[in-house]
Motif scaffolding. Structure first.
Motif, PDB file in Angstrom:
ATOM      1  N   LEU A  98       0.746  -1.680   0.101  1.00 22.81           N
ATOM      2  CA  LEU A  98      -0.120   0.036   0.302  1.00 22.81           C
ATOM      3  C   LEU A  98       0.770   1.400  -0.041  1.00 22.81           C
ATOM      4  N   LYS A 133       2.640   4.705   0.395  1.00 14.93           N
ATOM      5  CA  LYS A 133       3.454   5.846   2.233  1.00 14.93           C
ATOM      6  C   LYS A 133       1.502   6.259   2.289  1.00 14.93           C
ATOM      7  N   ASN A 171      -0.845   4.011   4.140  1.00 14.26           N
ATOM      8  CA  ASN A 171       0.374   3.788   5.349  1.00 14.26           C
ATOM      9  C   ASN A 171      -0.227   5.098   6.335  1.00 14.26           C
ATOM     10  N   LEU A 172       0.158   5.965   6.399  1.00 12.91           N
ATOM     11  CA  LEU A 172       0.054   7.294   7.440  1.00 12.91           C
ATOM     12  C   LEU A 172      -1.143   7.471   7.469  1.00 12.91           C
ATOM     13  N   ILE A 222      -3.279   5.836   7.841  1.00 14.19           N
ATOM     14  CA  ILE A 222      -4.113   4.399   9.026  1.00 14.19           C
ATOM     15  C   ILE A 222      -3.309   4.949   9.988  1.00 14.19           C
ATOM     16  N   ALA A 223      -2.324   5.029   9.997  1.00 12.92           N
ATOM     17  CA  ALA A 223      -1.456   5.254  11.665  1.00 12.92           C
ATOM     18  C   ALA A 223      -2.470   6.728  12.129  1.00 12.92           C
ATOM     19  N   LEU A 224      -2.428   7.915  11.608  1.00  9.48           N
ATOM     20  CA  LEU A 224      -3.556   8.457  12.280  1.00  9.48           C
ATOM     21  C   LEU A 224      -4.271   8.217  12.668  1.00  9.48           C
TER      22      LEU A 224
END
Lengths: 100, 82, 665
Positions: free
Chosen positions: B2, B4, B7-8, B10-12
């Motif tokens: 996926l 970047k 992913n960012l 999702i992390a947030l």
């Protein structure tokens, strides 16, 4: 940093950084480091609550958690070593045999 | 695989979840402003609540776990033939 | 003090099993000493317990287990005589096996398995509730499978082991159904307050079962006891579940002696004897003029029929062990016949009569098998047509086998009461069937007919075996030699018991008569007021029949006066029927096994699946859509761990959102 909220905030941010590291990084060693970060974030939480409650149980838990994290990291690294021996790479993007 | 950005995001989202959790539980732990000092003697000394008194069983099990991890890691990473 | 360590009787062989399994190869003589020491220990403890509980005490210990069940030990007269017999015979056979299996590379496995088997059998005998009995019973069946298929690389042995396990499984399922039915019935009886458990007693303990049996609905009781008997039919090889016993001769001869002569097959008889009060309490509805409770009637009919049925097949077999296998089936039929017929007349004494025959049969049948093993060890073949004239070279084996044959045929002197063990035990059973015939008349005589004709055939086939093996001119070129001492000493000891055990008859009956009274259960007895004086011809008949059989075999097989080739040929339909064992193997394997189960069930299922379900809605539309959907979903699994981690985190977020929306948090 005198109230509990700040400590919990710090732990949450560290945890998120660790999680971001796991889902983004390609190298196995970096992923293991991110796992350690997440574990330490949980430890921060535990120690913070323990201090503010005056109870030692949280810190004892954190102590055990550190020891277990060390054990798990050791095994993780052993597996990476064998993986490198077999596949000549630790780029986990290419280790996808268990797919459809 | 996926990108970047995804992913960012999702992390947030995860950070948002943690915030929500902290805020939702604020009435349980709210108002604890002062840090009480926990000295090392309370953790590792003869008082109740230490690892050598109340949690001695877990301590011994932990040592067993560490030995198992040691042996396991050694065996996995052993060079063949040597 | 032996009573406190009674649990060791079972635990010592278990310990020997574990040790022999893991350390056997490194021990002296392939690990034979450990099991022998363990079983000798069990025997000594059993002896000690016997001297402590004689004549009127019992040993009862129990520990709670789960859900109202318990684990426990019950040693009453019935159990202690079985214990003594099992440990003693097992010990002798183990000693014999040291010599018999001396050249076998898998000796540790053999001794480990027989040790486990002995432990399981002792567990069956000692248990004080029927659930524990069943568990040990299953373990006995497992060990039988392991031991029959000991030489697993032989296809016939592997097939025989499978058949034995599956056929006894049929019986075990019936047994389990009986236990479950019994449990529910007792629970109903307890909840309707007709009966309540005493303090410290558990449901399914034999004591509680017998007391509750009075309150259970009689037709249910008949069903339960018949299901129990179904288990006994499987384990003891009665008709129709008898086919596995002759095939089980594929195992080593010592296995045949231990399992299929003395111990495992007698577990079925032991089950019926143990739950005898329940059998005797069933109503008399099937044959009112015979005054026999229903279940006992079925037991007697099947037992008597099997006794005759198996004896007919023993006449024509040419494999020395097959003859003895059919003889075992036949004698087990006698034991069931005794429980059924004598049970109707003399009540609790029937258990004594049947058990006496069980124990004396154990001695002489084990002796017969061990002698057969000795002969096979010397000659390298099982076929008696290739033997002959062995009595010159193998004197001890020939003499002990003759003693065992005399015991099996029941030879003795009636009015002086001198004779072999078989004389006392078989005569008691035959006289019991005669008494039943006298008291009931008409159909009641059928049992006497079964018993007498089977006795005649027994005598004929056993002496046919003996004459063809040991007398006459040798029919093969091998030079046999007598077996080593470690094999002949157990033969001699067993022969002594086969000769002298009969004299313990009256003491035995007195001891076992009180068996159920000690537990507080009464069994009705319909014995007539004055002792029935049997006419002399009846008393002499079993011996006459035995001697006539001996003379017939002497005439045909020793003096060779009659040319048997007219009878023993494929042209004779009766001979074909017998040698093919009434076509039973073909029926069970081919017809039931392959045609019924596989061809009908499997193929019809496949037909429905492929042709009917799949072609639903225009030519496989349903199955095709499902396939394509599966292909799509499959792409989700990329195999890269980070993707899984990111999807997990996404999932946590979605979960929290959902909880928030539905007001959870």
């Amino acid at each position: 940093m005198s109230d509990l909220y700040s400590y919990l905030l710090v732990a949450a941010i560290v945890f998120t950084i660790g999680a971001y590291g796991i889902i983004t990084q390609r190298s196995g060693i970096k992923i293991l480091m991110s796992i350690e970060l997440m574990l330490n974030a949980a430890n921060i939480n535990l120690v913070a609550f323990s201090s503010f409650n005056g109870d030692t149980a949280g810190q004892v838990f954190a102590l055990f958690s550190i020891a277990i994290a060390a054990a798990e990291a050791a095994i993780g690294f052993a597996i990476l070593v064998v993986l490198f021996r077999v596949r000549d790479t630790i780029n986990l993007d290419n280790i996808n045999i268990l797919r459809w | 695989m996926l990108s970047k950005i995804l992913n960012l995001i999702i992390a947030l989202l995860l950070l948002a979840v943690l915030f929500i959790a902290i805020d939702a539980s604020i009435d349980i732990w709210g108002g604890k402003e002062d840090v009480k000092e926990i000295s090392v003697e309370r953790l590792a000394g003869p008082e109740r609540g230490g690892i050598f008194t109340d949690f001695i069983f877990s301590f011994e099990l932990l040592s067993l776990l560490l030995i198992a991890a040691l042996i396991g890691a050694l065996y996995i990473a052993k060079k063949e033939g040597a | 003090m032996f009573s406190e360590i009674a649990a060791l009787i079972v635990l010592l062989p278990v310990l020997a099993f574990i040790l022999t399994l893991f350390l056997g190869k490194r021990l002296y003589s392939g690990g034979a000493l450990l099991p022998i020491a363990a079983i000798a220990g069990s025997f000594i403890i059993s002896l000690g317990v016997f001297f402590e509980i004689y004549p009127d005490k019992t040993v009862q210990q129990s520990w709670p287990w789960f859900a109202g069940m318990n684990l426990g030990i019950l040693i009453d007269p019935l159990a202690i005589v079985m214990l003594l017999m099992v440990t003693f015979v097992s010990l002798l056979i183990h000693i014999y096996a040291v010599g018999y299996m001396a050249h076998d590379p898998a000796k540790p496995r053999y001794f480990a398995e027989t040790s486990l088997f002995t432990a399981a059998m002792l567990g069956v005998v000692l248990s004080d509730n029927i659930l524990q009995f069943f568990i040990a019973w299953e373990l006995v069946g497992l060990c039988s499978y392991l031991l029959i298929g000991f030489w697993y690389f032989k296809p016939s042995a592997a097939a025989a082991a499978k058949k034995a396990f599956l056929v006894t499984r049929v019986g075990d399922v019936l047994f389990l159904a009986g236990i479950i039915l019994l449990y529910f019935n007792i629970s109903d009886v307890i909840s309707s307050r007709a009966f309540s458990l005493d303090q410290g007693n558990f449901i399914l303990q034999f004591r509680s079962m017998f007391e509750a049996a009075k309150f259970i609905d009689p037709s249910q009781l008949t069903l339960i006891t018949l299901l129990f008997f179904g288990g006994a039919v499987g384990k003891s090889g009665q008709f129709p579940l008898h086919g596995w016993l002759p095939d089980a001769m594929e195992g080593p001869t010592t296995v045949s002696a231990l399992i299929h002569a003395a111990t495992m097959v007698t577990a079925g008889v032991y089950l019926v004897a143990r739950t005898f009060p329940m059998f005797a309490a069933t109503p008399v509805t099937i044959a009112p003029e015979l005054h026999i409770p229903d279940s006992l009637l079925i037991v007697a009919i099947i037992g008597g029929f099997t006794a005759l049925f198996a004896a007919t097949m023993g006449l024509v077999m040419n494999d020395i062990k097959r003859v003895l296998a059919y003889s075992t089936v036949s004698q087990l039929g006698y034991m069931m016949l005794a429980l059924g017929t004598a049970g109707a007349i003399v009540g609790a004494k029937a258990v004594g009569i049947s058990l006496f025959h069980l124990i004396s049969h154990a001695f002489f049948k084990a002796l017969l098998f061990l002698c057969a093993g000795s002969v096979i060890h010397a000659m390298g073949t099982n076929d008696i047509r290739e033997m002959g004239g062995l009595s010159r070279k193998m004197k001890i084996t020939a003499t002990t086998m003759l003693i065992a044959a005399l015991a099996l045929a029941g030879i003795g002197i009636p009015y002086l009461n001198i004779g072999t063990a078989g004389f006392f035990s078989k005569d008691a059973i035959i006289e019991g069937t005669f008494e039943l015939g006298m008291e009931t008349g008409g159909w009641g005589w059928i049992f006497y007919g079964f018993a007498i004709v089977a006795a005649l055939l027994t005598s004929i086939y056993i002496f046919r075996l003996w004459f063809m093996t040991f007398t006459g001119t040798p029919r093969s070129e091998r030079h046999p030699h007598e077996s080593p001492n470690v094999m002949t000493r157990p033969l001699i000891i067993l022969a002594i018991f086969a000769l002298l055990f009969g004299f313990m008859q009256s003491g035995f009956y007195l001891y076992l008569e009180k068996n159920f009274e000690l537990m507080g259960v009464e069994i009705a007895s319909h014995e007539s007021e004055e002792a029935l004086v049997l006419p002399p011809i009846v008393v002499l008949m079993p011996v006459i029949v035995g001697v006539v059989g001996f003379l017939i075999s002497y005439y045909i097989y020793h003096l060779k006066k009659l040319n048997m080739s007219r009878f023993v040929s494929s042209g004779n339909p009766l001979y074909r029927l017998l040698i093919n064992r009434y076509y039973e193997p073909r029926i069970s394997a081919d017809i039931i096994g392959v045609k019924l189960t596989h061809n009908i069930a499997a193929q019809s299922g496949e037909f429905v699946d492929r042709k009917i379900i799949d072609t639903l809605i225009i030519d496989n539309a349903i199955s095709n859509t499902l396939f394509r959907l599966g292909e799509l979903v499959r792409k989700l699994q990329t195999g890269v761990v980070q993707n899984y981690a990111s999807v997990t985190l996404l999932g946590i977020f979605l979960l929290v959102v959902l909880l928030k929306l539905t007001g959870g948090i």
